[in-house]
Scaffold this active site. Structure first.
Site, mmCIF file in Angstrom:
data_model
loop_
_atom_site.group_PDB
_atom_site.id
_atom_site.type_symbol
_atom_site.label_atom_id
_atom_site.label_comp_id
_atom_site.label_asym_id
_atom_site.label_seq_id
_atom_site.Cartn_x
_atom_site.Cartn_y
_atom_site.Cartn_z
ATOM 1 N N SER A 221 13.838 -2.025 10.852
ATOM 2 C CA SER A 221 13.396 -2.559 12.141
ATOM 3 C C SER A 221 12.466 -3.753 12.026
ATOM 4 O O SER A 221 12.325 -4.536 12.966
ATOM 5 C CB SER A 221 12.700 -1.460 12.957
ATOM 6 O OG SER A 221 11.610 -0.920 12.218
ATOM 7 N N ASN B 163 11.045 2.689 5.246
ATOM 8 C CA ASN B 163 11.502 4.040 5.581
ATOM 9 C C ASN B 163 11.946 4.854 4.366
ATOM 10 O O ASN B 163 12.330 6.014 4.516
ATOM 11 C CB ASN B 163 12.659 3.959 6.591
ATOM 12 C CG ASN B 163 12.237 3.286 7.880
ATOM 13 O OD1 ASN B 163 11.177 3.573 8.425
ATOM 14 N ND2 ASN B 163 13.056 2.369 8.367
ATOM 15 N N ASP C 115 2.193 -1.137 17.099
ATOM 16 C CA ASP C 115 1.657 -0.269 16.054
ATOM 17 C C ASP C 115 1.328 -1.121 14.837
ATOM 18 O O ASP C 115 1.339 -2.355 14.918
ATOM 19 C CB ASP C 115 2.657 0.846 15.695
ATOM 20 C CG ASP C 115 4.047 0.292 15.372
ATOM 21 O OD1 ASP C 115 4.129 -0.772 14.718
ATOM 22 O OD2 ASP C 115 5.056 0.916 15.765
ATOM 23 N N HIS D 149 5.260 -2.798 13.297
ATOM 24 C CA HIS D 149 6.197 -3.667 14.001
ATOM 25 C C HIS D 149 5.483 -4.826 14.687
ATOM 26 O O HIS D 149 4.473 -4.629 15.368
ATOM 27 C CB HIS D 149 6.984 -2.859 15.041
ATOM 28 C CG HIS D 149 7.759 -1.738 14.442
ATOM 29 N ND1 HIS D 149 7.251 -0.453 14.335
ATOM 30 C CD2 HIS D 149 8.992 -1.716 13.884
ATOM 31 C CE1 HIS D 149 8.153 0.323 13.746
ATOM 32 N NE2 HIS D 149 9.217 -0.410 13.465
#
Length: 513
Positions: A279, A346, A465, A468
């Protein structure tokens, strides 16, 4: 039934003779000139082309063939001094055509230690004796018109048909207009054409008039580049060729009889730059979580490049492969493309539960079999194993892999930007080194910029956050990525990134659309 080898050989010889005969029967259009006719090797290096590379697409190839003999850096004088005109002259036959365009380089010094390529202004028979500082030999330098006339006359001697053109315009604007050369090289080229009773095409004015209708903002970055006001892009070269064709149609020159009615002009295939990652790179609809891959196209020459963002939120190096996202991407990759690979955010997740996206630490061949929630057994590999897979399979497709470390988060332990230097940054670098792939430590380069800006300023980049970025933050990362790609020694991708001046002139990025 066996066919006699001698008969096969005879058929081959007959085919070859027929092929050569047909080639000789074709009329040849020779182009002579400088880099605006043929830039470099005529392969579009730097995105720059000459009109001679495209003129053939307007003509009937069953009857006409084009040989582009132009050479960058030459003037009407040095082209002939180097023996380049002699090569064309010896090949000329009755009915051939010679398209002639010089002038961009004739304005230089008559004698110096750099190029010594200038000609005397005008069309007179005035000459000047020099000892060429480069060749160390005596030379008689003539006027621009004298050299043009020589080519025209010698072409006519061989029964060929010359076409003289004024030099294409430079992309230098003043009060919404492009300068013409109708009092210098354009004028002198026309005077020689008129005196020798051959076709003249005012390419300069024809092309400039078209460009002025588009306006400077549209022309720069489409038909020319900000980095180069003399040499056109592929679209600019096609525009120049179009102007020549229009000039031929308006003339009595017989070459117009070979112009195709329905031209289908093929521009060079755009190079794809694929982005695979999570992302922090992906295209997201949430304005508070914009991946840098959404902003990076503004830093590339999109007349030659297509950014294909295949990154997907929530994916690790493992799940991008497991879910078939890599196979789908791989099916689109063509030779000459690039694949930028960036994972790590991730991969630290759990291996055998919840999202099943964690990968084994490191870059070894260690594996672990896990039972997924859907009762399917999966062999999980290391982060490095997946990265190697992407690198190798990119290379197998004839494309170039580029490994980037993950982006840093907005965390500041001990006043320094958090980086995973002992894990994913390190492993990405090790994998790239092992596979001999290009590597960019984007984490470190971005972190350095963040630390210069300071913690309070960087907060604006992360509205959601600590991982991102918003639009402004994504742009800061994209700009850094582009800078590092442009500085990637030995990589052809450097040529596809905008130059420093072009980037400096980009409009600012707003926090919101």
């Amino acid at each position: 039934m066996k066919i006699n080898k001698f008969i096969l050989f005879a058929f081959f010889v007959l085919f070859l003779v027929q092929f050569q005969a047909e080639a000789q029967q074709k009329i040849t259009v020779y182009t002579v000139g400088d880099s605006t006719v043929k830039n470099g090797r005529g392969d579009g290096t730097g995105g720059l082309w000459g009109w001679g590379d495209y003129i053939g697409q307007f003509l009937d190839s069953t009857k006409i063939r084009v040989e582009n003999h132009a050479l960058g850096g030459t003037s009407s004088r040095t082209y002939q001094n180097l023996g380049l005109w002699d090569v064309v002259y010896k090949k000329l036959k009755k009915g051939d055509y010679v398209l002639i365009q010089w002038g961009h380089n004739d304005d230089g010094p008559l004698n110096d230690t750099i190029r010594a390529r200038g000609t005397i202004k005008g069309i007179s028979d005035k000459s000047e004796k020099i000892v060429n500082m480069i060749t160390k030999k005596p030379e008689v330098v003539h006027s621009y018109g004298w050299y043009i006339r020589k080519v025209v006359k010698e072409a006519k001697e061989k029964g060929a048909i010359p076409v003289v053109m004024s030099p294409i315009p430079r992309n230098t604007w003043k009060d919404g207009k492009l300068p013409r050369n109708n009092t210098s090289y354009g004028l002198w080229a026309k005077q020689i054409a008129d005196q020798e009773k051959v076709t003249f095409i005012d390419l300069n004015d024809r092309m400039a008039s078209k460009l002025e209708k588009f306006g400077e903002a549209k022309v720069t970055g489409t038909y020319f580049y900000q980095k180069d006001h003399t040499h056109p892009s592929a679209k600019g070269a096609v525009l120049a060729a179009t102007s020549i064709i229009e000039g031929l149609k308006a003339s009595t020159n017989s070459l117009k009889n070979y112009i195709l009615e329905n031209q289908v002009i093929k521009l060079p295939r755009k190079i794809n730059i694929f982005l695979i990652g999570d992302s922090t790179m992906a295209e997201n609809s949430n304005e508070n979580a914009i991946g840098w891959g959404m902003m990076v196209p503004r830093y590339f020459d999109t007349t030659r490049v297509t950014i294909v963002n295949k990154a997907r939120g929530g994916r690790s190096s493992r799940t991008f492969d497991y879910e078939g996202l890599w196979d789908k991407t791989k099916s689109e990759i063509q030779p000459g493309d690039f694949v930028i690979i960036q994972f790590g955010h991730n991969d630290a997740g759990k291996i055998d539960s919840e999202k099943f996206r964690g990968s084994i630490h490191g870059i070894s061949d260690e594996t672990r079999v896990v039972n997924r929630a859907d009762s399917i057994m999966e062999t999980v590999h290391t982060y490095g194993w997946y990265m190697k897979k992407y690198i190798r399979e990119t290379g197998e497709k004839g494309a170039t892999p580029i490994v980037m470390s993950l982006t840093p988060r907005n965390e500041w332990p001990n006043g320094k930007v958090e980086q995973r230097k002992t894990t994913y940054v390190k492993w990405a670098q090790e994998v790239a080194a092992e596979e001999k792939a290009d590597y960019i430590d984007l984490s470190d380069k971005v972190a350095q910029k963040y630390e210069v800006l300071g913690q309070e300023a960087v907060k604006v980049f992360f509205p959601k956050d600590h991982t991102h970025t918003g639009r402004a933050g994504a742009n800061a990362v994209a700009e850094t990525a582009a800078e590092e790609l442009r500085n990637l020694k030995g990589s052809k991708i450097r040529d596809l990134v905008l130059g420093k001046k072009e980037i400096e002139n980009l409009p600012p990025v707003e926090l919101n659309k």
